[in-house]
Design an enzyme around this catalytic site. Structure first.
Site, short mmCIF file in Angstrom:
data_model
loop_
_atom_site.label_atom_id
_atom_site.label_comp_id
_atom_site.label_asym_id
_atom_site.label_seq_id
_atom_site.Cartn_x
_atom_site.Cartn_y
_atom_site.Cartn_z
N GLU A 195 0.84 -1.21 -0.02
CA GLU A 195 0.08 -0.10 0.14
C GLU A 195 0.80 1.28 0.06
O GLU A 195 0.55 2.20 -0.80
CB GLU A 195 -0.79 -0.02 1.24
CG GLU A 195 -2.11 -1.20 1.10
CD GLU A 195 -2.91 -1.09 2.19
OE1 GLU A 195 -4.19 -1.67 2.19
OE2 GLU A 195 -3.01 -0.20 3.06
N HIS A 451 -27.29 -5.50 -13.96
CA HIS A 451 -26.14 -5.69 -15.31
C HIS A 451 -26.18 -4.23 -15.66
O HIS A 451 -27.09 -3.44 -15.79
CB HIS A 451 -26.67 -6.39 -16.42
CG HIS A 451 -25.81 -6.22 -17.79
ND1 HIS A 451 -24.54 -6.70 -17.82
CD2 HIS A 451 -26.09 -5.51 -18.82
CE1 HIS A 451 -24.16 -6.28 -19.08
NE2 HIS A 451 -24.95 -5.64 -19.36
P1 FAD Z 1 -4.90 -0.29 18.22
O1 FAD Z 1 -5.83 0.25 17.26
O2 FAD Z 1 -3.51 -0.34 18.17
O3 FAD Z 1 -5.36 0.56 19.56
C1 FAD Z 1 -4.55 0.26 20.73
C2 FAD Z 1 -4.73 1.39 21.66
O4 FAD Z 1 -4.41 1.14 22.96
C3 FAD Z 1 -4.00 2.63 21.28
O5 FAD Z 1 -4.57 3.91 21.11
C4 FAD Z 1 -2.69 2.66 22.09
O6 FAD Z 1 -2.04 3.93 22.39
C5 FAD Z 1 -3.53 2.09 23.55
N1 FAD Z 1 -2.68 1.35 24.41
C6 FAD Z 1 -1.68 0.59 24.41
N2 FAD Z 1 -1.35 0.24 25.59
C7 FAD Z 1 -1.88 1.03 26.46
C8 FAD Z 1 -1.75 1.32 27.87
N3 FAD Z 1 -0.82 0.71 28.42
N4 FAD Z 1 -2.28 2.28 28.53
C9 FAD Z 1 -3.19 3.08 27.74
N5 FAD Z 1 -3.46 2.99 26.46
C10 FAD Z 1 -2.79 2.10 25.82
N6 FAD Z 1 -6.64 -2.74 9.32
C11 FAD Z 1 -7.62 -2.78 8.74
O7 FAD Z 1 -8.61 -3.55 8.84
N7 FAD Z 1 -7.65 -2.02 7.43
C12 FAD Z 1 -6.80 -1.30 6.95
O8 FAD Z 1 -6.98 -0.72 5.88
C13 FAD Z 1 -5.72 -1.21 7.91
N8 FAD Z 1 -4.79 -0.39 7.34
C14 FAD Z 1 -3.70 -0.38 8.12
C15 FAD Z 1 -2.58 0.62 7.67
C16 FAD Z 1 -1.49 0.73 8.67
C17 FAD Z 1 -0.31 1.50 8.07
C18 FAD Z 1 -1.25 0.02 9.65
C19 FAD Z 1 -0.04 0.12 10.64
C20 FAD Z 1 -2.33 -0.81 10.21
C21 FAD Z 1 -3.56 -1.18 9.56
N9 FAD Z 1 -4.69 -1.85 9.83
C22 FAD Z 1 -5.54 -1.88 8.78
C23 FAD Z 1 -4.52 -2.81 11.07
C24 FAD Z 1 -5.51 -1.80 12.25
O9 FAD Z 1 -4.97 -0.65 12.42
C25 FAD Z 1 -5.41 -2.59 13.53
O10 FAD Z 1 -5.53 -3.90 13.13
C26 FAD Z 1 -6.33 -2.21 14.65
O11 FAD Z 1 -6.14 -0.70 14.55
C27 FAD Z 1 -6.22 -2.68 15.80
O12 FAD Z 1 -7.21 -2.40 16.51
P2 FAD Z 1 -7.04 -2.48 18.24
O13 FAD Z 1 -8.17 -1.94 18.79
O14 FAD Z 1 -6.74 -3.92 18.59
O15 FAD Z 1 -5.50 -1.97 18.62
P1 NAI Z 2 2.60 -8.32 6.71
O1 NAI Z 2 2.48 -9.54 7.62
O2 NAI Z 2 1.39 -8.25 5.98
O3 NAI Z 2 3.78 -8.57 5.80
C1 NAI Z 2 5.28 -8.73 6.07
C2 NAI Z 2 6.07 -9.12 5.08
O4 NAI Z 2 7.47 -8.98 5.31
C3 NAI Z 2 5.87 -10.63 4.79
O5 NAI Z 2 5.79 -10.72 3.38
C4 NAI Z 2 7.17 -11.25 5.03
O6 NAI Z 2 7.49 -12.38 4.30
C5 NAI Z 2 7.95 -10.06 5.13
N1 NAI Z 2 9.29 -10.21 5.71
C6 NAI Z 2 9.46 -10.47 7.27
N2 NAI Z 2 10.54 -10.57 7.66
C7 NAI Z 2 11.32 -10.18 6.58
C8 NAI Z 2 12.82 -10.06 6.56
N3 NAI Z 2 13.50 -10.17 7.53
N4 NAI Z 2 13.24 -9.48 5.19
C9 NAI Z 2 12.36 -9.46 4.20
N5 NAI Z 2 10.97 -9.75 4.24
C10 NAI Z 2 10.41 -9.99 5.33
O7 NAI Z 2 2.91 -7.35 7.59
P2 NAI Z 2 2.69 -5.57 7.77
O8 NAI Z 2 2.95 -5.27 5.89
O9 NAI Z 2 4.04 -5.03 8.27
O10 NAI Z 2 1.44 -5.34 8.01
C11 NAI Z 2 1.30 -5.57 9.43
C12 NAI Z 2 -0.34 -5.69 9.81
O11 NAI Z 2 -0.81 -4.81 9.53
C13 NAI Z 2 -0.87 -6.85 8.90
O12 NAI Z 2 -0.91 -7.95 9.93
C14 NAI Z 2 -1.99 -6.55 8.25
O13 NAI Z 2 -2.97 -7.07 8.79
C15 NAI Z 2 -2.13 -5.06 9.12
N6 NAI Z 2 -2.46 -3.94 7.82
C16 NAI Z 2 -3.75 -3.96 7.28
C17 NAI Z 2 -3.86 -3.30 5.94
C18 NAI Z 2 -5.25 -3.69 5.52
O14 NAI Z 2 -5.96 -4.39 5.90
N7 NAI Z 2 -5.22 -3.10 4.17
C19 NAI Z 2 -2.99 -2.30 5.86
C20 NAI Z 2 -1.72 -2.28 6.54
C21 NAI Z 2 -1.63 -3.18 7.47
#
Ligand code: FAD
Ligand code: NAI
Length: 472
Positions: A195, A451
């Site tokens: 992405e 369609h």
């Molecule tokens: P989080 O969203 O991580 O929230 C945890 C919260 O707990 C945070 O606010 C943190 O500060 C707080 N916290 C932690 N420890 C403590 C503590 N000790 N005291 C007080 N507060 C605390 N998922 C999708 O489904 N679709 C997507 O398009 C998608 N895109 C993503 C893109 C990126 C770049 C990344 C990094 C992740 C993406 N994800 C996506 C994954 C998604 O963000 C996570 O799966 C989701 O946020 C998890 O929700 P959660 O509530 O478990 O935790």
């Molecule tokens: P990921 O698990 O999707 O991909 C990690 C990649 O890194 C794998 O292909 C793996 O083979 C590779 N890798 C691991 N160790 C490596 C090494 N030493 N050298 C080279 N390659 C290596 O993890 P990513 O992209 O960091 O995302 C983390 C999580 O965030 C995912 O589990 C995903 O579910 C969530 N996420 C979801 C999104 C969505 O739903 N659209 C968008 C972004 C994140």
């Protein structure tokens, strides 16, 4: 029972935690929500799903304007973009949505405390910082929704001193760059890598994506190959089946040393690197061990089917427990955990949690992949249909990709799907609904599809699985 005004304290206000808190309040529980940062919404809203989708959309509009409009006879002159405005749009979106959660907590009479929380031996919550620093909070039940953080590579490969979020980045830095990197080496061809690699490639970076796997993780060979080809056509360069040996930097550039499998070491230069090799549960320094909440070897909180941890009265959900690290999975679990606490029968249907990669075109997966079906010895039949044979895809110039449906051979029940194509993330929901109701290929075929729509691809794929596709 502790003497407390709170029925439930939720630690973590990501999509798992804040949704659970709202549901708890709806069920009549007096609810406290504790979050490290003032902005609610966790990773998803602040540094994950939402900012990444804002940049994906803006960069897609730029690409469309630059190269996609000509065939429709539209010209707008030379397309340009202003990254600061793009970033502002992203920030405005995030602020509006986190503000929306603020509103929802107030509307649902949820008390919110900002600060880092820790559990103590007695099972009370201790605030480590913020306005309530030092205070102990009791609640009848505690829900851990602590989320996750990026996995970093060992110091010998990527020294932690290099991880400055300016040149060597995690996803958080890669969402916030003030200028377009000349070259970006993406380490890890997973969801984040593809992405955010797409965003910067569209805006002009030379993007190289490397991974030790020989395919794109989670995808079948045909989906992976077709997807890789599509992204290559957009300018991303892939170096799969390649081990990363080291990352080093001087003032001018970053040197990436790799060894492609079966070949010798080589070094290439880049201006920026993004480490995207997965995420890990954020369960350290929260006093879990002291409180008797067990974690597994990878740091995930151990839970049973009702989200109960090893300490009575403490529950856990979302990214800090095992399973897909997805916002909608965290939400489902948050609601289910709280409903279980209120004595309801709960169910999270993990087999129907879809994953979407929001590239162009999108990729959506649900249920079993063909690879997994083979590994699990499931006898299956495939139904496949290309977007190029779909009228609507042709009218909008989005004929790339295919829908591949996996049916249990015994009764043609839908057990999984991979879609590479326009709007795959929206299309997959039809298949999720079919799977949720244990539907078959015949069920999909019997439903009349308007369609011309992209959804017809799914019906034709089911027909193809039954040996009676009309349009191929
Ligand atoms: P989080 O969203 O991580 O929230 C945890 C919260 O707990 C945070 O606010 C943190 O500060 C707080 N916290 C932690 N420890 C403590 C503590 N000790 N005291 C007080 N507060 C605390 N998922 C999708 O489904 N679709 C997507 O398009 C998608 N895109 C993503 C893109 C990126 C770049 C990344 C990094 C992740 C993406 N994800 C996506 C994954 C998604 O963000 C996570 O799966 C989701 O946020 C998890 O929700 P959660 O509530 O478990 O935790
Ligand atoms: P990921 O698990 O999707 O991909 C990690 C990649 O890194 C794998 O292909 C793996 O083979 C590779 N890798 C691991 N160790 C490596 C090494 N030493 N050298 C080279 N390659 C290596 O993890 P990513 O992209 O960091 O995302 C983390 C999580 O965030 C995912 O589990 C995903 O579910 C969530 N996420 C979801 C999104 C969505 O739903 N659209 C968008 C972004 C994140």
């Amino acid at each position: 029972m502790p003497d407390t005004p709170y029925d439930l304290a939720v630690i973590g206000a990501g999509p798992g935690g804040y949704v659970a808190a709202i549901r708890a309040s709806q069920l009549g529980m007096r609810t406290l929500l504790i979050n490290k940062y003032e902005a609610l919404g966790g990773t998803c809203l602040n540094v994950g799903c939402i900012p990444s989708k804002a940049l994906l959309h803006s960069s897609h509009l730029y690409t469309q304007t630059r190269v996609g409009l000509g065939e429709h006879g539209i010209s707008t002159g030379k397309a340009t973009f202003d990254l600061q405005t793009m970033q502002k749009h992203k920030e405005k979106t995030v602020t509006a949505l986190t503000g929306g959660i603020d509103f929802l907590t107030k509307k649902n009479r949820i008390e919110v405390i900002t600060g880092s929380a820790r559990l103590d031996k007695a099972g009370a919550i201790r605030m480590l910082d913020g306005k309530k620093k030092g205070s102990a909070i009791n609640a009848r039940s505690i829900l851990l929704a602590l989320g996750s953080k990026p996995v970093l590579l060992p110091d010998a490969i990527v020294p932690s001193a290099l991880m400055d979020e300016r040149r060597v980045l995690t996803s958080t830095g890669a969402l916030d760059l003030p200028s377009v990197p000349k070259r970006l080496c993406v380490i890890g061809a997973g969801v984040i890598g593809l992405e955010l690699g797409s965003v910067w490639a569209r805006l002009g970076s030379e993007v190289i994506v490397l991974d030790r796997l020989d395919h794109l993780a989670g995808l079948d060979e045909d989906t992976s190959k077709a997807f890789q080809k599509t992204l290559e056509a957009q300018g991303l360069v892939f170096r799969l089946a390649t081990d990363l040996l080291s990352v080093a930097a001087n003032k001018e550039e970053i040197a990436i040393k790799v060894r492609p499998h079966g070949s010798k070491e080589e070094t290439f230069r880049t201006s920026h690197a993004l480490v995207a090799v997965g995420r890990k549960p954020a369960t350290q320094n929260c006093g879990l061990e002291d409180a008797g909440v067990q974690c597994d070897a990878q740091g995930f909180v151990a839970i049973d089917e009702h989200f109960r941890t090893t300490r009575e009265g403490v529950f856990a959900i979302g990214d800090c427990v095992r399973g897909a690290m997805l916002a909608h999975k965290a939400e489902e679990e948050g609601v289910a955990a709280v409903e279980a606490l209120a004595g309801h029968r709960t169910l999270v249907d993990y087999a129907t949690i879809a994953g979407v990669i929001y590239t162009e075109p999108e990729v959506a997966t649900v249920g079993l992949s063909e690879r997994e079906a083979k590994e699990q010895g499931v006898a299956y039949k495939i139904g496949k249909f290309p977007f190029s044979a779909n009228a609507r895809a042709r009218t909008s110039g989005t004929g790339e990709g295919f829908a591949k449906l996996l049916f249990d051979e015994r009764d043609m029940r839908l057990v999984g799907a991979q879609i590479l194509g326009a709007e795959a993330g929206t299309l997959v929901q039809e298949l999720v609904a079919i799977m949720a109701y244990r539907g078959t290929a015949e069920d999909i075929v019997q439903i009349c599809h308007p369609h011309p729509t992209l959804n017809e691809v799914l019906r034709e794929a089911a027909m193809q699985g039954l040996g009676r596709a009309i349009h191929i």
